[in-house]
Design a protein around this motif. Sequence first.
Motif, PDB file in Angstrom:
ATOM      1  N   LEU A 201      51.627 100.575 109.492  1.00 19.34           N
ATOM      2  CA  LEU A 201      51.488  99.610 108.339  1.00 19.34           C
ATOM      3  C   LEU A 201      51.776 100.698 107.138  1.00 19.34           C
ATOM      4  O   LEU A 201      52.297 100.030 106.199  1.00 19.34           O
ATOM      5  CB  LEU A 201      49.993  99.602 107.998  1.00 19.34           C
ATOM      6  N   LEU A 202      51.611 101.932 106.968  1.00 20.84           N
ATOM      7  CA  LEU A 202      51.737 102.574 105.827  1.00 20.84           C
ATOM      8  C   LEU A 202      53.121 103.673 105.770  1.00 20.84           C
ATOM      9  O   LEU A 202      53.283 104.244 104.695  1.00 20.84           O
ATOM     10  CB  LEU A 202      50.522 103.963 105.938  1.00 20.84           C
ATOM     11  N   ALA A 212      49.387  97.635 101.190  1.00 17.43           N
ATOM     12  CA  ALA A 212      48.398  98.383 101.851  1.00 17.43           C
ATOM     13  C   ALA A 212      47.679  99.604 101.436  1.00 17.43           C
ATOM     14  O   ALA A 212      46.298  99.668 101.249  1.00 17.43           O
ATOM     15  CB  ALA A 212      49.046  98.588 103.403  1.00 17.43           C
ATOM     16  N   ALA A 213      48.685 100.451 100.873  1.00 13.65           N
ATOM     17  CA  ALA A 213      48.242 101.686 100.405  1.00 13.65           C
ATOM     18  C   ALA A 213      47.191 101.520  99.136  1.00 13.65           C
ATOM     19  O   ALA A 213      46.196 101.958  98.992  1.00 13.65           O
ATOM     20  CB  ALA A 213      49.304 102.499  99.896  1.00 13.65           C
ATOM     21  N   GLY A 214      47.635 100.609  98.236  1.00 13.04           N
ATOM     22  CA  GLY A 214      46.906 100.131  97.106  1.00 13.04           C
ATOM     23  C   GLY A 214      45.601  99.577  97.472  1.00 13.04           C
ATOM     24  O   GLY A 214      44.413  99.869  96.855  1.00 13.04           O
ATOM     25  N   LEU A 215      45.440  98.663  98.537  1.00  9.81           N
ATOM     26  CA  LEU A 215      44.286  97.984  99.031  1.00  9.81           C
ATOM     27  C   LEU A 215      43.489  98.861  99.430  1.00  9.81           C
ATOM     28  O   LEU A 215      42.132  99.012  99.368  1.00  9.81           O
ATOM     29  CB  LEU A 215      44.565  96.958  99.984  1.00  9.81           C
ATOM     30  N   GLU A 241      53.750 110.034 105.279  1.00 12.22           N
ATOM     31  CA  GLU A 241      54.050 108.843 106.145  1.00 12.22           C
ATOM     32  C   GLU A 241      52.727 107.899 106.228  1.00 12.22           C
ATOM     33  O   GLU A 241      52.805 106.590 106.584  1.00 12.22           O
ATOM     34  CB  GLU A 241      54.144 109.350 107.453  1.00 12.22           C
ATOM     35  N   MET A 242      51.902 108.261 105.320  1.00 12.42           N
ATOM     36  CA  MET A 242      50.596 107.346 105.280  1.00 12.42           C
ATOM     37  C   MET A 242      50.326 106.788 103.789  1.00 12.42           C
ATOM     38  O   MET A 242      49.514 106.868 103.255  1.00 12.42           O
ATOM     39  CB  MET A 242      49.328 108.186 105.530  1.00 12.42           C
ATOM     40  N   GLY A 243      51.421 106.137 103.330  1.00 10.58           N
ATOM     41  CA  GLY A 243      51.437 105.410 101.981  1.00 10.58           C
ATOM     42  C   GLY A 243      51.615 106.393 100.879  1.00 10.58           C
ATOM     43  O   GLY A 243      51.115 106.106  99.882  1.00 10.58           O
ATOM     44  N   GLY A 244      52.156 107.452 101.017  1.00  6.36           N
ATOM     45  CA  GLY A 244      51.892 108.625 100.215  1.00  6.36           C
ATOM     46  C   GLY A 244      50.635 109.325 100.017  1.00  6.36           C
ATOM     47  O   GLY A 244      49.795 108.903 100.460  1.00  6.36           O
ATOM     48  N   SER A 245      50.848 110.734  99.934  1.00  7.96           N
ATOM     49  CA  SER A 245      49.531 111.570 100.006  1.00  7.96           C
ATOM     50  C   SER A 245      48.471 111.222  99.307  1.00  7.96           C
ATOM     51  O   SER A 245      47.290 111.419  99.579  1.00  7.96           O
ATOM     52  CB  SER A 245      50.049 112.987 100.002  1.00  7.96           C
ATOM     53  N   ASP A 246      48.796 110.731  98.134  1.00  7.72           N
ATOM     54  CA  ASP A 246      48.132 110.105  97.063  1.00  7.72           C
ATOM     55  C   ASP A 246      46.858 109.143  97.785  1.00  7.72           C
ATOM     56  O   ASP A 246      45.696 109.365  97.371  1.00  7.72           O
ATOM     57  CB  ASP A 246      48.712 109.801  95.792  1.00  7.72           C
ATOM     58  N   THR A 247      47.386 108.242  98.581  1.00  9.11           N
ATOM     59  CA  THR A 247      46.546 107.209  99.055  1.00  9.11           C
ATOM     60  C   THR A 247      45.466 107.869  99.825  1.00  9.11           C
ATOM     61  O   THR A 247      44.144 107.647  99.691  1.00  9.11           O
ATOM     62  CB  THR A 247      47.336 106.676 100.081  1.00  9.11           C
ATOM     63  N   PRO A 376      59.014  91.798  94.981  1.00  8.00           N
ATOM     64  CA  PRO A 376      57.621  92.349  93.933  1.00  8.00           C
ATOM     65  C   PRO A 376      57.221  91.086  93.590  1.00  8.00           C
ATOM     66  O   PRO A 376      57.954  90.364  93.129  1.00  8.00           O
ATOM     67  CB  PRO A 376      58.358  93.369  93.000  1.00  8.00           C
ATOM     68  N   ALA A 377      55.708  90.859  93.331  1.00  9.38           N
ATOM     69  CA  ALA A 377      55.375  89.834  93.035  1.00  9.38           C
ATOM     70  C   ALA A 377      55.184  90.211  91.561  1.00  9.38           C
ATOM     71  O   ALA A 377      55.308  91.239  90.748  1.00  9.38           O
ATOM     72  CB  ALA A 377      53.716  89.515  93.401  1.00  9.38           C
ATOM     73  N   ALA A 378      54.688  88.944  90.578  1.00  5.16           N
ATOM     74  CA  ALA A 378      54.630  89.216  89.450  1.00  5.16           C
ATOM     75  C   ALA A 378      53.665  90.159  88.741  1.00  5.16           C
ATOM     76  O   ALA A 378      53.727  90.947  88.033  1.00  5.16           O
ATOM     77  CB  ALA A 378      54.130  87.823  88.696  1.00  5.16           C
ATOM     78  N   SER A 379      52.596  90.471  89.689  1.00  4.03           N
ATOM     79  CA  SER A 379      51.818  91.309  89.430  1.00  4.03           C
ATOM     80  C   SER A 379      52.112  93.009  89.518  1.00  4.03           C
ATOM     81  O   SER A 379      51.487  93.797  89.265  1.00  4.03           O
ATOM     82  CB  SER A 379      50.485  91.404  90.477  1.00  4.03           C
ATOM     83  N   GLY A 380      53.550  92.931  90.141  1.00  6.02           N
ATOM     84  CA  GLY A 380      54.010  94.361  90.337  1.00  6.02           C
ATOM     85  C   GLY A 380      53.687  94.686  91.745  1.00  6.02           C
ATOM     86  O   GLY A 380      54.283  95.421  92.143  1.00  6.02           O
ATOM     87  N   ARG A 381      52.787  94.105  92.484  1.00  9.39           N
ATOM     88  CA  ARG A 381      52.700  94.456  93.800  1.00  9.39           C
ATOM     89  C   ARG A 381      53.678  93.812  94.723  1.00  9.39           C
ATOM     90  O   ARG A 381      54.062  92.682  94.399  1.00  9.39           O
ATOM     91  CB  ARG A 381      51.229  93.813  94.288  1.00  9.39           C
ATOM     92  N   PRO A 382      54.112  94.666  95.639  1.00  9.07           N
ATOM     93  CA  PRO A 382      55.098  93.796  96.495  1.00  9.07           C
ATOM     94  C   PRO A 382      54.249  92.669  97.081  1.00  9.07           C
ATOM     95  O   PRO A 382      53.302  92.956  97.549  1.00  9.07           O
ATOM     96  CB  PRO A 382      55.394  94.990  97.412  1.00  9.07           C
TER      97      PRO A 382
END
Length: 457
Positions: A201-202, A212-215, A241-247, A376-382
């Motif tokens: 997923l990530l 997914a990373a955001g949620l 590989e997991m949505g960016g290390s920040d997630t 990308p949606a209007a919210s900026g989230r894909p």
Amino acid sequence: MAAVKEYVLKTPPGGVKNIDQEALCDLLKIDDPSRVIFEQARGEAVVRVFPTNPLMHMRPATVADLTMDARGRIVVGAYYDGSPLRIRLFDPKTGNAQRMAIFGTTGAGKSRALQSVLAACKRSGIVVHLADLKEGQSVPEAVGNVATRVTTQKGAIRLLRRLVDEAERRMKAYGEMGRSGFILGDPDPLMYGVIDEANRLLEKGAPYRDEAAGLIKELGRTGRSVGVGIILAAQAGHLEEMGGSDTLRGMLKEGEVILLRWSSAMMAQLVSDGLLPRGESLQPIPKVVGQVRRIRRWNEAADEDEDEPNSQGMCYHLTSSRPTSMARFFLVGSIAPCRGHDPVILALYGYGPPPGKPFDLDDAPDPEGDVPGGAPAASGRPSVPTTAEVIPPGPVTLADRITAALAGGPLTEADLLAAVNADGHKQIKRGSLRTRVSDLRRDGVIGPPSGGLVTLA
Ligand SMILES: Nc1ncnc2c1ncn2[C@@H]1O[C@H](COP(=O)(O)OP(=O)(O)OP(=O)(O)O)[C@@H](O)[C@H]1O
């Protein structure tokens, strides 16, 4: 245990960095490195030499092990010295749900480790919403033993959205009750979103990676204090590989992190992220345990019957008080594959329905396979591509029906419900409509609420 030799050593200030396991074995004249265990604490270290690897033979997990104790913990295995390997599912002191990550290379034992956690959740009244992203093959016995089970990335993203919605609902409800936190079972149960093979997923290029990373981050932030936790099992070579290390950085530092057999890149990252003290090294977990390095004599026949016990389930509990002590999961099911569901694993889950109700993810089956991309949606989230955009003539989804009903212009929620229920497909309830409308709003298909009307964006 009588034959265990123990050497207690004084260590220099700051401890011993970078243990050279092979040199230590040479010094002790031991040819099987898995028999030699080095462990250090402040100011001292212990080297123990076992007659055989102490983690070679684990007993099977029992229901008692997997039933959460008063301190919110379960026992999933044992350390090399026999003390229990505990992981926390709940913190009664703070009322917090946990964030858990189980990492390991392929075949390291992530899925079996996860099965013990899933069985523990069922046994302990914890509601689980599961995404098994290996087409449902990773933890097949979870069918009917968790409240919700999905096997596609699209299902996983919807499941994560529902979890965030649930956390938000709880936050509002508890605020109205004048409560500062979560109380187990009053009125809500502890709940976990569990994603097995979360790397799918990530990883870079995955269709819903950013959302997914955001949620997941959002759940880490808000879900924890209202009893909604997240558990990931992943084959991660690198946190990028997991949505960016920040997630995962926050999640890893404060949650429960189990590291099964790893890759060297993963280890370097864990050290650079401060999860392991710099210079601290973990004794490697070899793929095959008990292997002795020696040169066969010229005319010596190979021993074809040589047993090669594997190290599946051996791990480190990095966020515990013993991050560098090797441990191993108990046996969960049989080593050999079963023709169907493994009866031993089913017995661990126990018979009877799982706690909680399934999430309403959709009223129509997911289209086959997952759909890549998504503008990308209007919210900026894909966005998750709307089913209207992507389904060839297949099953009609509720999203299709809603957008079709709104094509003629804005409607009140009651009129929209009536229009959808009049289109000749399955009758739906107001709750399902609301959930789907909120999905479509997030995807930017439906605009923000205005004057009590639902409008296409
Ligand atoms: N705790 C355990 N008890 C019994 N067998 C185990 C255990 N852990 C691992 N195994 C054995 O190792 C095999 C691989 O384990 P598992 O499927 O859990 O690995 P994995 O890390 O999820 O692998 P993959 O990433 O390829 O899905 C299992 O099929 C089983 O034979």
